[in-house]
Scaffold this motif. Structure first.
Motif, PDB file in Angstrom:
ATOM      1  N   LEU A  67      73.255 -24.163 -45.765  1.00 41.46           N
ATOM      2  CA  LEU A  67      72.332 -23.685 -44.725  1.00 41.46           C
ATOM      3  C   LEU A  67      71.275 -24.726 -44.357  1.00 41.46           C
ATOM      4  N   GLU A  68      71.459 -25.965 -44.835  1.00 36.13           N
ATOM      5  CA  GLU A  68      70.419 -26.976 -44.607  1.00 36.13           C
ATOM      6  C   GLU A  68      70.175 -27.283 -43.128  1.00 36.13           C
ATOM      7  N   GLY A  69      71.168 -26.990 -42.284  1.00 32.20           N
ATOM      8  CA  GLY A  69      70.985 -27.279 -40.864  1.00 32.20           C
ATOM      9  C   GLY A  69      70.413 -26.110 -40.077  1.00 32.20           C
ATOM     10  N   ASN A  70      70.001 -25.062 -40.764  1.00 35.72           N
ATOM     11  CA  ASN A  70      69.469 -23.880 -40.073  1.00 35.72           C
ATOM     12  C   ASN A  70      68.069 -23.578 -40.585  1.00 35.72           C
ATOM     13  N   ILE A  71      67.128 -23.598 -39.658  1.00 32.58           N
ATOM     14  CA  ILE A  71      65.734 -23.392 -40.044  1.00 32.58           C
ATOM     15  C   ILE A  71      65.296 -21.976 -39.687  1.00 32.58           C
ATOM     16  N   CYS A  72      64.616 -21.328 -40.638  1.00 31.43           N
ATOM     17  CA  CYS A  72      64.043 -20.001 -40.394  1.00 31.43           C
ATOM     18  C   CYS A  72      62.561 -20.067 -40.705  1.00 31.43           C
ATOM     19  N   ARG A  73      61.738 -19.637 -39.746  1.00 26.95           N
ATOM     20  CA  ARG A  73      60.299 -19.719 -40.017  1.00 26.95           C
ATOM     21  C   ARG A  73      59.741 -18.385 -40.527  1.00 26.95           C
ATOM     22  N   CYS A  74      60.583 -17.392 -40.656  1.00 24.87           N
ATOM     23  CA  CYS A  74      60.069 -16.088 -41.083  1.00 24.87           C
ATOM     24  C   CYS A  74      60.415 -15.722 -42.528  1.00 24.87           C
ATOM     25  N   THR A  75      61.684 -15.773 -42.865  1.00 25.23           N
ATOM     26  CA  THR A  75      62.132 -15.028 -44.049  1.00 25.23           C
ATOM     27  C   THR A  75      61.887 -15.700 -45.385  1.00 25.23           C
ATOM     28  N   GLY A  76      61.742 -17.029 -45.400  1.00 24.75           N
ATOM     29  CA  GLY A  76      61.691 -17.713 -46.688  1.00 24.75           C
ATOM     30  C   GLY A  76      63.071 -17.893 -47.287  1.00 24.75           C
ATOM     31  N   TYR A  77      64.098 -17.598 -46.522  1.00 23.45           N
ATOM     32  CA  TYR A  77      65.513 -17.876 -46.843  1.00 23.45           C
ATOM     33  C   TYR A  77      66.121 -16.993 -47.934  1.00 23.45           C
ATOM     34  N   HIS A  78      65.314 -16.450 -48.820  1.00 24.80           N
ATOM     35  CA  HIS A  78      65.874 -15.814 -50.003  1.00 24.80           C
ATOM     36  C   HIS A  78      66.856 -14.702 -49.642  1.00 24.80           C
ATOM     37  N   ASN A  79      66.444 -13.841 -48.701  1.00 25.27           N
ATOM     38  CA  ASN A  79      67.322 -12.723 -48.333  1.00 25.27           C
ATOM     39  C   ASN A  79      68.519 -13.177 -47.500  1.00 25.27           C
ATOM     40  N   ILE A  80      68.369 -14.307 -46.838  1.00 22.00           N
ATOM     41  CA  ILE A  80      69.508 -14.861 -46.101  1.00 22.00           C
ATOM     42  C   ILE A  80      70.574 -15.287 -47.103  1.00 22.00           C
ATOM     43  N   VAL A  81      70.138 -15.959 -48.157  1.00 21.47           N
ATOM     44  CA  VAL A  81      71.073 -16.424 -49.186  1.00 21.47           C
ATOM     45  C   VAL A  81      71.766 -15.213 -49.836  1.00 21.47           C
TER      46      VAL A  81
END
Ligand SMILES: Cc1cc2nc3c(=O)[nH]c(=O)nc-3n(C[C@H](O)[C@H](O)[C@H](O)COP(=O)(O)OP(=O)(O)OC[C@H]3O[C@@H](n4cnc5c(N)ncnc54)[C@H](O)[C@@H]3O)c2cc1C
Ligand code: FES
Ligand code: FES
Lengths: 157, 260
Positions: free
Chosen positions: A133-147
């Protein structure tokens, strides 16, 4: 103007566009498929990711004319009958989005990642999901729930 | 983006002709650098000559050498069992998966970004850059920042990597861009060690004589300890000053030898 033919989400489309038209502009402006987002000018955010001939790419960094004859899948193509794709459902289940701007790109990158892992007979680790996911930036979630969402979908896809 | 004319020739001769005919014509490969700079109006070519219709992609091994076609993507090199594993690892660490699905080896070394990965592998392995007109040894190919030995209208067709006894690559990523803050490629060849450093030099990729001498005498991570790496000629920017980069060169060299 150059005539471009593509298969987008299974449908054959043909449009005359200026040569400098980016694939993201072709999708959003010529085809009105606005699920593909554009979040930067620098090819860094990944909001615009779609699949071209089976590989996830940044649609803001490819010319439409260069993709004459290509097979393209956008976020709209993942749920053709209104039933969510397992990746979309997993993002929903795990609260993998807040504002949702990055989500189409996140999901398109994640679907490609999981499909490639499955084809190679591999189970994705958390570290591999983060690397993917290094090429996808999220400014909201902090990534944890995406992972977490990607890991869940990987079980269900 | 400014208006432009797109060309997709099917033969190398037609590509050369199109490059010569355009007012300001440029080669287009993966577009991951060129289109990004055009979107920001930092480049405004009148014509783009797409070389992805020229069958320049693919990896082949012959007589110990491995030849990588110019339009072979980073993802294809990363997945290749034919290139040296150190080169595959390097390709797998470029940017992100989306960039790797489009970006090409030819584009990377034509661009010669001082923080790019491939220049380290090409110089470190002592590879040969093959163009439509000639073959250029890596030692003669890389100039300063974004500068190479390529002439106007010259097209890279392939990069030929020789067989080496051992090789390793270690990269300290600039965490936001994932380009190299410092990357070090080490190779043990029949003629001694080669050490190429990227991300650090004010003039782009360079070979480090001190590290080469130490590793030629003793190919081990410990051999790096005794070497002095001077900050002279290294970049200082908001991400790290020259002293910091000098130290990172030693750390990355040690790691690169350890994984070789
Ligand atoms: C978000 C992001 C992160 C990145 N991270 C990294 C990284 O970590 N490490 C890294 O090394 N790179 C990184 N890159 C750059 C990436 O590797 C590019 O793919 C590469 O630098 C250019 O290759 P390309 O095929 O896309 O070339 P293009 O963008 O198409 O072309 C680049 C330049 O090379 C010329 N050119 C292309 N092919 C040839 C040829 N065969 N002969 C002569 N001239 C040619 C073009 O005219 C142009 O001037 C990153 C890029 C992005 C967008
Ligand atoms: S819009 Fe940001 S990477 Fe494409
Ligand atoms: S959910 Fe807002 S940017 Fe990712």
């Amino acid at each position: 103007m150059t005539e471009v033919t593509m298969t987008v989400n299974g449908r054959k489309v043909r449009r005359d566009v200026p040569d400098e038209t980016l694939l993201s502009e072709f999708l959003r402006e010529s085809l009105r498929l606005t699920g593909t987002h554009v979040g930067c000018d620098t090819t860094q955010c990944g909001a615009c990711v779609v699949h071209v001939n089976g590989a996830a790419v940044k649609s803001c960094s490819a010319l439409a004319v260069a993709l004459d004859g290509a097979e393209v899948t956008t976020i709209e193509g993942l749920a053709p009958n209104g039933e969510l794709h397992p990746m979309q459902k997993a993002f929903n289940d795990n609260h993998g989005l807040q504002c949702g701007f990055c989500t189409p790109g996140m999901i398109m990158t994640s679907v490609d990642m999981v499909e490639k892992a499955k084809a190679a007979g591999k189970t994705l680790t958390e570290a591999e999901i983060r690397h993917g996911l290094e090429g996808n930036i999220c400014r909201c979630t902090g990534y944890h729930n995406i992972v977490k969402a990607v890991a869940q979908a990987a079980q269900e896809m | 983006m400014y208006p432009l004319k797109y060309h997709k020739p099917a033969a190398l001769a037609d590509a050369i002709a199109a490059l010569g005919a355009g007012e300001e014509a440029k080669v287009l490969a993966g577009g991951q650098t060129l289109l990004a700079t055009m979107k920001q109006h930092l480049a405004a070519p009148t014509d783009l000559v797409d070389i992805r219709g020229l069958s320049l992609s693919g990896i082949s091994a012959a007589g110990g050498d491995v030849t990588v076609g110019a339009t072979t993507t980073h993802a294809e090199v990363a997945a290749s069992g034919e290139v040296h594993p150190a080169v595959a690892v390097l390709a797998a660490g470029i940017g992100d998966p989306l960039v790797r699905n489009m970006g090409t080896i030819g584009g990377s070394i034509a661009n010669n970004d001082p923080a790019a990965d491939y220049p380290a592998a090409v110089l470190g392995m002592g590879a040969t850059v093959v163009t439509n007109t000639r073959e250029i040894a890596a030692d003669d190919y890389f100039g300063g920042l974004f500068t190479t030995a390529l002439e106007e209208g010259e097209i890279i067709t392939a990069v030929r990597f020789p067989n080496v006894e051992r090789a390793g690559y270690a990269k300290f990523k600039q965490p936001a861009s994932r380009f190299c803050l410092v990357g070090v490629f080490v190779a043990k060849t029949a003629d001694g060690a080669r050490v190429a450093v990227t991300g650090a030099g004010e003039d782009g990729v360079f070979r480090h004589e001190g590290l080469e001498a130490a590793l030629s005498a003793n190919w081990s991570p410990e051999a790096v300890e005794a070497v002095t790496v001077s900050p002279d000629g290294l970049m200082s920017d908001i991400h790290g000053d020259a002293e910091y980069r000098a130290n990172l060169i030693k750390v990355m060299a040690r790691r690169a030898v350890a994984v070789s």
